[in-house]
Design an enzyme around this catalytic site. Structure first.
Site, PDB file in Angstrom:
ATOM      1  N   GLU A 169      13.761  69.306   2.282  1.00 34.09           N
ATOM      2  CA  GLU A 169      13.907  70.920   2.709  1.00 34.09           C
ATOM      3  C   GLU A 169      13.113  71.611   2.068  1.00 34.09           C
ATOM      4  O   GLU A 169      13.199  72.723   1.392  1.00 34.09           O
ATOM      5  CB  GLU A 169      15.359  71.173   2.282  1.00 34.09           C
ATOM      6  CG  GLU A 169      16.399  70.360   2.854  1.00 34.09           C
ATOM      7  CD  GLU A 169      17.911  70.723   2.736  1.00 34.09           C
ATOM      8  OE1 GLU A 169      17.930  71.806   1.865  1.00 34.09           O
ATOM      9  OE2 GLU A 169      18.739  70.246   3.517  1.00 34.09           O
ATOM     10  N   GLU A 352      20.767  64.254   5.644  1.00 38.51           N
ATOM     11  CA  GLU A 352      22.045  64.802   5.190  1.00 38.51           C
ATOM     12  C   GLU A 352      22.874  65.382   6.066  1.00 38.51           C
ATOM     13  O   GLU A 352      22.392  66.057   7.242  1.00 38.51           O
ATOM     14  CB  GLU A 352      21.662  65.924   4.095  1.00 38.51           C
ATOM     15  CG  GLU A 352      20.944  65.517   2.943  1.00 38.51           C
ATOM     16  CD  GLU A 352      20.583  66.653   1.916  1.00 38.51           C
ATOM     17  OE1 GLU A 352      21.253  67.674   2.030  1.00 38.51           O
ATOM     18  OE2 GLU A 352      19.766  66.880   1.235  1.00 38.51           O
TER      19      GLU A 352
HETATM   20  C1  PNW Z   1      20.870  70.763   0.637  1.00 37.72           C
HETATM   21  N1  PNW Z   1      21.655  76.885   3.182  1.00 37.72           N
HETATM   22  O1  PNW Z   1      20.649  72.260   0.393  1.00 37.72           O
HETATM   23  C2  PNW Z   1      20.193  69.977  -0.164  1.00 37.72           C
HETATM   24  O2  PNW Z   1      19.311  69.097   0.056  1.00 37.72           O
HETATM   25  C3  PNW Z   1      21.118  69.408  -1.232  1.00 37.72           C
HETATM   26  O3  PNW Z   1      20.497  69.278  -2.514  1.00 37.72           O
HETATM   27  C4  PNW Z   1      22.528  70.234  -1.264  1.00 37.72           C
HETATM   28  O4  PNW Z   1      23.265  69.827  -2.345  1.00 37.72           O
HETATM   29  C5  PNW Z   1      22.934  70.197   0.038  1.00 37.72           C
HETATM   30  O5  PNW Z   1      22.168  70.638   1.140  1.00 37.72           O
HETATM   31  C6  PNW Z   1      24.370  71.184   0.010  1.00 37.72           C
HETATM   32  O6  PNW Z   1      24.102  72.459  -0.235  1.00 37.72           O
HETATM   33  C7  PNW Z   1      21.067  73.220   1.010  1.00 37.72           C
HETATM   34  O7  PNW Z   1      21.737  77.890   2.406  1.00 37.72           O
HETATM   35  C8  PNW Z   1      21.097  74.483   0.344  1.00 37.72           C
HETATM   36  O8  PNW Z   1      21.649  77.023   4.326  1.00 37.72           O
HETATM   37  C9  PNW Z   1      21.350  75.535   1.127  1.00 37.72           C
HETATM   38  C10 PNW Z   1      21.119  75.655   2.481  1.00 37.72           C
HETATM   39  C11 PNW Z   1      21.266  74.490   3.069  1.00 37.72           C
HETATM   40  C12 PNW Z   1      21.160  73.408   2.395  1.00 37.72           C
END
Ligand code: PNW
Length: 449
Positions: A169, A352
């Site tokens: 990401e 994911e």
């Molecule tokens: C992902 N948003 O993060 C990450 O790859 C993981 O490490 C994390 O634990 C998981 O999703 C759950 O949050 C994100 O704000 C963090 O849209 C923020 C966002 C999306 C994904």
């Protein structure tokens, strides 16, 4: 949840779960690991909602054997973990750290013994602090350091890792880490964070070459995507939707497939040098897709700082993160990727997909999470529908195996198939774990067990 059994998937479909190093490992001071930007960020007052750090997290560094046993019990064919750069190259440059490399060497061997494909992410946001002190991803040289680190890891694990994922990401790392300051390193550059996009992508391309030079297995990148729902029907609303789509969905994908940068985020010629786009467009074998939810977008107010306004989508169930549950958004997204990138698109693996709920053990010690079962069932049906639509999807990884340290949310959001009691480190498989085990077993069939 539909009462019909979750549909079956093609033979060889990869069933996995995902984690990341800083979120589960702990052991931050052990065997020569150096500091990461997340150690620094979590220690800064007011950054993490519950004031916690990843110092111990799920103590996976010491409990990895128990966690691999949980993977084996689940019946997954793959496990996506990340390698902590500060563990294997504490200074961010120079020689590797034997203690850190040994840890991942043992983990990979243990997975293979259990018939589980190791899927290794090289960068899941935990940059060595010395590289941040030199400018982090704002500096072009960080891309070169990343390729050097990829080579170092591939020299040790390249014969056994079944899929490499360069970056996790990069959009979230850029936007929350360097744009908004919600994640490490906590900078608030807004659109001036663009060099972070280019240097991450350049690092990705250089790492792909480094991995290929080692004769390593297939290579991917894990991008997060959010289908855009334009709210409103004016030209200004549609333009706002297109601007958000360019930023969130295309900035880190168009260049992978030889299309350069989308219009909008300016490709500053001082940052993007001759030849860079060719490096970035090095062929990849799999596109990793992280999906959580669609985004509602409409035209911003006059004079607003951003060219779009994000609006929470109404009318859907919500997770404990307040994220809407929209399984059909995953089918829509997979179709959008196919329609947008066509023949350039390699096979997709959903790297994911998951949800946070306030899971607590009942009086009987069990953890019931029917909402997660509904969530996973819906998203697996969406993947199955996308395959039937003609999209080449070859795997699905649940985020996450364990409840873990959810970045700025600390320990307050539980994404696991397995509950973790952070006082005792006791692991308790939730009802979703048993459900997914049965779905995987049914799909794989008796011959492959
Ligand atoms: C992902 N948003 O993060 C990450 O790859 C993981 O490490 C994390 O634990 C998981 O999703 C759950 O949050 C994100 O704000 C963090 O849209 C923020 C966002 C999306 C994904």
């Amino acid at each position: 949840m539909s009462t019909a059994p979750t549909p079956e998937f093609p033979a060889g479909f990869r069933w996995g779960v995902s984690t990341s190093a800083y979120q589960i490992e702990g052991g931050v001071g052990e065997d020569g690991r150096g500091p990461s930007i997340w150690d620094t960020f979590a220690r800064s007052p007011g950054r993490i909602v519950d004031g916690s750090t990843g110092d111990v997290a799920c103590d996976h560094y010491h409990r990895h054997a128990e966690d691999v046993a949980l993977l084996a019990g689940l019946g997954v064919t793959a496990y996506r973990f990340s390698i902590a750069w500060p563990r294997v190259q504490p200074g961010g440059t120079g020689p590797g750290n034997a203690g850190g490399l040994d840890f991942y060497d043992r983990l990979v061997d243990d997975l293979l013994v259990h018939g589980i494909d190791p899927v290794a992410t090289l960068f899941h946001w935990d940059l060595p602090q010395p590289l941040e002190d030199a400018g982090g991803w704002l500096e072009r040289d960080t891309a070169n350091r990343f390729a050097e680190y990829a080579d170092l890891v591939a020299a040790r694990l390249g014969d056994r890792v079944r899929l490499w994922i360069t970056l996790n990401e990069p959009f979230i790392h850029m936007s929350l880490g360097y744009g908004m300051g919600v994640h490490a390193p906590g900078r608030t550059l807004l659109f001036d964070a663009f060099p972070v996009a280019h240097h991450q992508l350049l690092g990705h391309g250089l790492a792909v070459s480094a991995l290929r030079a080692r004769g390593s297995g297939p290579v991917a990148i894990a991008n997060n995507y959010s289908p855009v729902r334009v709210l409103g029907d004016t030209d200004a609303d549609r333009a706002a939707g297109a601007a958000y789509e360019a930023l969130h969905n295309r900035l880190f994908t168009d260049p992978l497939f030889g299309r350069g940068y989308p219009d909008g985020p300016a490709a500053d010629p001082g940052v993007v040098r001759d030849g860079d786009l060719d490096v970035i467009a090095a062929p990849i074998d799999v596109l990793g897709v992280n999906y959580y939810n669609p985004t509602g977008v409409r035209a911003p107010e006059e004079g607003a700082p951003l060219p779009f306004e994000l609006v929470p989508l109404a009318g859907y169930p919500r997770t404990a993160f307040d994220w809407p549950v929209v399984p059909e958004g995953l089918r829509e997204l997979l179709g959008w990727l196919r329609d947008t990138y066509r023949d350039d698109l390699p096979p997709i693996q959903v790297t994911e997909s998951g949800c946070a709920y306030d899971d607590t053990p009942g009086a009987d010690g069990r953890v019931h999470d029917p909402e997660r079962i509904t969530y996973l069932d819906g998203h697996l049906r969406a993947v199955r529908a996308a395959i039937d639509d003609g999209v080449d999807v070859t795997g699905y990884f649940v985020w996450s195996l364990l409840d873990n340290w959810e970045w700025a949310e600390g320990f307050t959001k539980r994404f696991g198939l397995v509950h973790v009691d952070y006082r005792t480190q006791a692991r308790t498989p939730k009802s979703s774990y048993a459900w997914l085990r049965d779905v995987i077993a049914a799909s794989r069939g008796p011959a492959t067990r």
